[in-house]
Write a protein that holds these residues in place. Structure first.
Motif, PDB file in Angstrom:
ATOM      1  N   PRO A  82       3.165 -12.878  10.325  1.00 56.35           N
ATOM      2  CA  PRO A  82       2.750 -11.561   9.573  1.00 56.35           C
ATOM      3  C   PRO A  82       2.665 -10.349  10.494  1.00 56.35           C
ATOM      4  CG  PRO A  82       1.451 -13.765   8.800  1.00 56.35           C
ATOM      5  CD  PRO A  82       2.287 -13.989  10.277  1.00 56.35           C
ATOM      6  N   GLU A  83       3.360  -9.542   9.869  1.00 53.18           N
ATOM      7  CA  GLU A  83       3.306  -8.136  10.659  1.00 53.18           C
ATOM      8  C   GLU A  83       3.495  -7.189   9.500  1.00 53.18           C
ATOM      9  OE1 GLU A  83       3.212  -7.931  13.747  1.00 53.18           O
ATOM     10  OE2 GLU A  83       3.843  -9.714  14.850  1.00 53.18           O
ATOM     11  N   ILE A  84       3.184  -5.941   9.982  1.00 59.72           N
ATOM     12  CA  ILE A  84       3.065  -4.849   9.116  1.00 59.72           C
ATOM     13  C   ILE A  84       4.327  -4.030   9.255  1.00 59.72           C
ATOM     14  CG2 ILE A  84       1.991  -2.252   8.466  1.00 59.72           C
ATOM     15  CD1 ILE A  84       0.120  -4.679   8.042  1.00 59.72           C
ATOM     16  N   ALA A 103       0.773  -1.149  -0.074  1.00 57.73           N
ATOM     17  CA  ALA A 103       0.033  -0.075  -0.024  1.00 57.73           C
ATOM     18  C   ALA A 103       0.842   1.074  -0.058  1.00 57.73           C
ATOM     19  CB  ALA A 103      -0.952   0.032   1.179  1.00 57.73           C
ATOM     20  N   TRP A 104       0.587   2.368  -0.984  1.00 59.33           N
ATOM     21  CA  TRP A 104       1.376   3.377  -1.142  1.00 59.33           C
ATOM     22  C   TRP A 104       1.282   4.244   0.007  1.00 59.33           C
ATOM     23  CZ3 TRP A 104       5.414   3.719  -4.790  1.00 59.33           C
ATOM     24  CH2 TRP A 104       5.447   2.766  -5.902  1.00 59.33           C
ATOM     25  N   SER A 105       2.184   4.942   0.421  1.00 58.04           N
ATOM     26  CA  SER A 105       2.233   6.174   1.444  1.00 58.04           C
ATOM     27  C   SER A 105       1.660   7.315   0.323  1.00 58.04           C
ATOM     28  CB  SER A 105       3.455   6.517   1.894  1.00 58.04           C
ATOM     29  OG  SER A 105       4.505   6.830   1.075  1.00 58.04           O
ATOM     30  N   PRO A 106       0.905   8.262   0.889  1.00 56.18           N
ATOM     31  CA  PRO A 106       0.389   9.463   0.384  1.00 56.18           C
ATOM     32  C   PRO A 106       1.451  10.109  -0.695  1.00 56.18           C
ATOM     33  CG  PRO A 106      -0.637   9.456   2.261  1.00 56.18           C
ATOM     34  CD  PRO A 106       0.448   8.491   2.375  1.00 56.18           C
ATOM     35  N   ASP A 107       2.680  10.289  -0.056  1.00 57.17           N
ATOM     36  CA  ASP A 107       3.823  11.019  -1.022  1.00 57.17           C
ATOM     37  C   ASP A 107       4.402   9.977  -1.923  1.00 57.17           C
ATOM     38  OD1 ASP A 107       5.254   9.314   0.574  1.00 57.17           O
ATOM     39  OD2 ASP A 107       6.357  10.790   1.760  1.00 57.17           O
ATOM     40  N   GLY A 108       4.080   8.662  -2.218  1.00 59.93           N
ATOM     41  CA  GLY A 108       4.451   7.824  -3.128  1.00 59.93           C
ATOM     42  C   GLY A 108       5.741   7.385  -2.916  1.00 59.93           C
ATOM     43  N   LYS A 109       6.604   7.849  -1.705  1.00 59.93           N
ATOM     44  CA  LYS A 109       7.912   7.388  -1.323  1.00 59.93           C
ATOM     45  C   LYS A 109       7.979   6.005  -0.557  1.00 59.93           C
ATOM     46  CE  LYS A 109       9.521  12.147  -1.414  1.00 59.93           C
ATOM     47  NZ  LYS A 109      10.152  13.383  -0.532  1.00 59.93           N
ATOM     48  N   LYS A 110       6.884   5.463  -0.146  1.00 57.65           N
ATOM     49  CA  LYS A 110       7.019   4.221   0.948  1.00 57.65           C
ATOM     50  C   LYS A 110       5.853   3.646   0.645  1.00 57.65           C
ATOM     51  CE  LYS A 110       7.010   7.475   4.321  1.00 57.65           C
ATOM     52  NZ  LYS A 110       7.156   8.391   5.329  1.00 57.65           N
ATOM     53  N   LEU A 111       6.127   2.077   0.909  1.00 54.93           N
ATOM     54  CA  LEU A 111       5.127   1.389   0.875  1.00 54.93           C
ATOM     55  C   LEU A 111       4.943   0.444   2.296  1.00 54.93           C
ATOM     56  CD1 LEU A 111       5.964  -1.019  -2.173  1.00 54.93           C
ATOM     57  CD2 LEU A 111       4.125   0.568  -2.022  1.00 54.93           C
ATOM     58  N   ALA A 112       3.715   0.390   2.474  1.00 58.81           N
ATOM     59  CA  ALA A 112       3.189  -0.249   3.662  1.00 58.81           C
ATOM     60  C   ALA A 112       3.116  -1.743   3.327  1.00 58.81           C
ATOM     61  CB  ALA A 112       2.088   0.232   4.572  1.00 58.81           C
ATOM     62  N   VAL A 113       3.659  -2.918   3.880  1.00 58.23           N
ATOM     63  CA  VAL A 113       3.732  -4.169   3.554  1.00 58.23           C
ATOM     64  C   VAL A 113       3.331  -5.277   4.339  1.00 58.23           C
ATOM     65  CG1 VAL A 113       5.170  -3.619   1.398  1.00 58.23           C
ATOM     66  CG2 VAL A 113       6.294  -4.448   3.729  1.00 58.23           C
ATOM     67  N   THR A 114       3.074  -6.263   4.308  1.00 59.90           N
ATOM     68  CA  THR A 114       2.925  -7.570   5.214  1.00 59.90           C
ATOM     69  C   THR A 114       4.164  -8.458   4.954  1.00 59.90           C
ATOM     70  OG1 THR A 114       0.542  -7.121   5.177  1.00 59.90           O
ATOM     71  CG2 THR A 114       1.580  -9.423   6.093  1.00 59.90           C
ATOM     72  N   LEU A 115       4.839  -8.462   5.770  1.00 63.40           N
ATOM     73  CA  LEU A 115       5.987  -9.539   5.683  1.00 63.40           C
ATOM     74  C   LEU A 115       5.963 -10.348   7.083  1.00 63.40           C
ATOM     75  CD1 LEU A 115       8.910  -6.962   5.069  1.00 63.40           C
ATOM     76  CD2 LEU A 115       7.493  -8.155   3.287  1.00 63.40           C
ATOM     77  N   SER A 116       6.407 -11.686   6.726  1.00 62.21           N
ATOM     78  CA  SER A 116       6.544 -12.738   7.868  1.00 62.21           C
ATOM     79  C   SER A 116       7.966 -13.381   7.800  1.00 62.21           C
ATOM     80  CB  SER A 116       5.518 -13.889   7.361  1.00 62.21           C
ATOM     81  OG  SER A 116       5.961 -14.702   6.475  1.00 62.21           O
ATOM     82  N   LYS A 117       8.712 -12.319   7.526  1.00 63.02           N
ATOM     83  CA  LYS A 117      10.527 -12.781   7.759  1.00 63.02           C
ATOM     84  C   LYS A 117      10.760 -13.019   9.116  1.00 63.02           C
ATOM     85  CE  LYS A 117      12.276  -8.119   7.857  1.00 63.02           C
ATOM     86  NZ  LYS A 117      13.395  -8.289   9.039  1.00 63.02           N
ATOM     87  N   ASN A 118      10.187 -12.733   9.979  1.00 61.97           N
ATOM     88  CA  ASN A 118      10.291 -13.108  11.279  1.00 61.97           C
ATOM     89  C   ASN A 118       9.413 -14.051  11.989  1.00 61.97           C
ATOM     90  OD1 ASN A 118      13.001 -11.534  11.527  1.00 61.97           O
ATOM     91  ND2 ASN A 118      11.535  -9.739  11.790  1.00 61.97           N
ATOM     92  N   GLY A 119       8.681 -14.834  11.218  1.00 64.65           N
ATOM     93  CA  GLY A 119       7.867 -15.816  11.706  1.00 64.65           C
ATOM     94  C   GLY A 119       6.380 -15.746  11.512  1.00 64.65           C
TER      95      GLY A 119
END
Length: 432
Positions: free
Chosen positions: A268-270, A250-266
């Motif tokens: 699913p977190e934002i 999901a894009w931030s309003p300024d288009g510079k960042k993404l909010a994502v879901t990752l489970s790289k540490n086990g």
């Protein structure tokens, strides 16, 4: 019905079949009795015949909004193409409050001059008039632009007819294998173009605020992976390919960042991913819950997300740099897949009751919830950039289709597609 949230939970990516190259057509399934009568006169034609019926496109755009009721061509009392040909008394007899006329001319069949005039019939007054030079390939785009001008002139709100839709299709080949496609189309479903094809699933398209980049999830490298693709060049880049789940960008309003879901540490977190540096910041910390489907508030300081930390999926809000999450939904035992209106006042979501999943809106100030749809397998709601309509996926005769509903529930559309189905819709922002 598997909602996007359940797909993340299961990470099974088992989809029903739905073919590619969707050709969407809008079917109005519910309208407003307060729609404004307007006469859209077929544009005159001089020289080469235009490649598109520009007045028909404008009329269909206005009708699809539910805010206008264009007169039938058989009801048009005359067909003026210039202002001096208009007899306003005739149009007042038809109770038409607006009158749109125009003409198209071309000397070579490759370049066209298009002019239009919009009148207030009861004031006998021109409201707006413009003239354009456009190549044949730009006629449909120009028609949507004129429809936007008419809509904004008469309602005071920006029209969305020049915006685009993104969605995912799936085709089942003769050998039983599947092929997935990420497509974009005009806002009326016309002119579909394939952005990406893959033998592996494609999910969660998300428009950047610049209207030129899409983030999405693919499994083409045998794992979930988030890509960002420039639509103008086709250039794309993998931005998240961590161990485990990489999903729901999901894009931030300024288009510079993404909010994502990752489970790289086990679990699913934002997380928030800075695209220029690749820096990751973890937002949620709840190892007992699944946190996913982030969406930014327009202020860029807060994020909404779906979590089952309370036992069932509900919507929560948290600061973009982390902290304590606040639960926002309490009505019903299932609320997921939030999207935020452009003004930040309304949230749309999938509202589940007794195994039926409907599209609903919630006033973020009062908490009041209004269920907008009667269908039972709705998912992936996405606000139009003017906040008037909500695009979503549903099912018809066991096949995925797209539909739209106004924020008050009175206007309903179904974007039918001949012989196939579509899912995972996302409505683009306004063109920059």
């Amino acid at each position: 019905m598997f909602t996007r949230w359940l797909k993340v939970v299961a990470t099974l990516m088992l989809f029903a079949s739905w073919p590619a190259h969707a050709l969407l057509t809008i079917e109005i399934t519910g309208g407003s009795e307060a729609a404004l009568p307007i006469a859209v006169v077929p544009f005159g034609n001089e020289g080469f015949a235009p490649p598109e019926d520009i007045s028909s496109i404008i009329s269909n755009d206005l009708k699809s909004s539910g805010r206008f009721a264009p007169l039938k061509q058989s009801e048009l009392i005359s067909q003026p193409h210039e202002g001096q040909q208009v007899n306003f008394a005739d149009w007042r007899l038809l109770r038409s409050e607006g009158l749109l006329i125009g003409k198209v001319s071309s000397q070579d069949g490759e370049n066209y001059q298009v002019q239009f005039q919009l009148f207030d019939v009861y004031k006998s007054q021109q409201l707006v008039g413009k003239r354009y030079n456009v190549p044949a390939s730009g006629m449909r785009t120009l028609a949507h632009q004129i429809a936007d001008i008419v809509y904004e002139t008469l309602t005071g709100e920006k029209g969305v007819f020049s915006t685009r839709l993104a969605f995912v299709t799936e085709m089942k080949n003769a050998d039983g294998s599947k092929r997935y496609a990420l497509q974009i189309s005009d806002a009326d479903g016309a002119n579909p173009r394939t952005v990406l094809q893959s033998r592996q699933p494609i999910m969660s398209p998300s428009w950047a605020p610049d209207d030129n980049r899409l983030a999405y999830v693919t499994f083409e490298n045998a794992k979930s992976e988030i890509f960002v693709q420039e639509l103008s060049t086709g250039k794309r880049q993998s931005v998240a390919s961590f161990r485990g789940l990489n999903s729901a960008p999901a894009w931030s309003p300024d288009g510079k960042k993404l909010a994502v879901t990752l489970s790289k540490n086990g679990n699913p977190e934002i997380y928030v991913l800075e695209l220029s540096s690749g820096k990751l910041s973890r937002v949620t910390h709840n190892s007992q819950a699944i946190d996913t489907e982030a969406v930014w508030m327009p202020n860029g300081r807060e994020i909404l997300f779906t979590s089952d930390r309370g036992g069932r999926p509900q919507i929560y809000k948290v600061n973009a740099d982390g902290g304590r999450a606040e639960r926002l939904t309490f009505e019903g035992n299932y609320n997921a897949s939030a999207d935020i209106s452009p003004d930040g006042r309304m949230m749309t979501l999938v509202h589940g009751v007794n195994g039926k999943f409907h599209i609903a809106v919630q006033d973020l100030e009062t908490g009041a919830v209004q269920v907008l749809t009667e269908t039972r397998a709705d998912e992936s709601p996405s606000f139009a950039p003017n906040g008037r309509m909500i695009l979503y996926a549903t099912e018809q005769k066991g096949r995925g289709v797209l539909a739209a509903v106004s924020v008050d529930g009175r206007i309903k559309q179904r974007l039918g597609e001949s012989g196939s189905a579509v899912r995972e819709p996302a409505w683009s922002p306004f063109k920059k």
